[in-house]
Write a protein that holds these residues in place. Sequence first.
Motif: not given
Length: 236
Positions: A107-123
């Motif tokens: 779960y944590v790895a996914r958060i860090h990955q999208i923060a880099k690749d597609a930050p909008e998805l953090l919403v």
Amino acid sequence: MSIALASQLREGTKKAHTMAENTGFVRCFLKGVVEKSSYRKLVADLFFVYSAMEEEIGKLSDQGHPVVAPVSFPVLHRRAALENDLEFYFGDGWSNLIEPTLSAKEYVARIHQIAKDAPELLVAHHYTRYIGDLSGGQILKNIAQKAMNLGEHDGLRFYEFHDIDDEKEFKALYSQTLDSLPIDQNMATRIVEEANMAFKFNMDMFEELEGNLVAAIGKVLFGFITRGRRPGSTED
Ligand code: HEM
């Protein structure tokens, strides 16, 4: 034209919400079967998840990211509350005693990955956890408090949003904020998909914790049965 992201998220995750409510761990929790050693593991997992979210969303917010910054309401932050709860459950040395489950790590790895690749998805992750906590929080707090025989605030800070007076009003403001984000329909669809992934990450975490809960209940039952059948017992 604005995109109705709030209602798309609500409608688009309804099924996932029902599935999450029906995982064994959550059903046990709702019935008041809360076992301290597996509950504190959940608190530890949540600490890792919220630390990652607050770190990444905080950075993007400081940089003025147009989609992430607007949802980053400091009144929602949970990391400090979770630290307080961890101290209650594990004592002063809590930070050396906890580690994430495998599911929490993913779960944590996914958060860090999208923060880099597609930050909008953090919403999507923000919505799934914080708005869920705000919605079900009070009920869950009461259940946990009764089941583990805790004082008013002991180990329950996670459920307390001191700076939000009116939950309904806040949720309305949050929905307006979602609806005014500068995104197109394609991004809205991706955010709803990601929210479904966020639910899935939570379910995986619950399922892993369910294994601990079953083991803990098993131990209690085993003790009960073996006590009842010890040599000389009159209970047989
Ligand atoms: C313990 C089981 C759960 C209960 C009893 C519960 C209960 C609720 C309730 C009463 C609402 C309010 C609906 C409304 O305002 O109309 C809600 C909304 C919500 N819950 Fe849960 N929930 C549970 C589990 C979860 C889980 C595991 C998640 C995600 C990790 C979650 C995420 C959400 C979200 C995102 C909303 C907001 C829906 C919206 O209005 O957009 N819930 N929940």
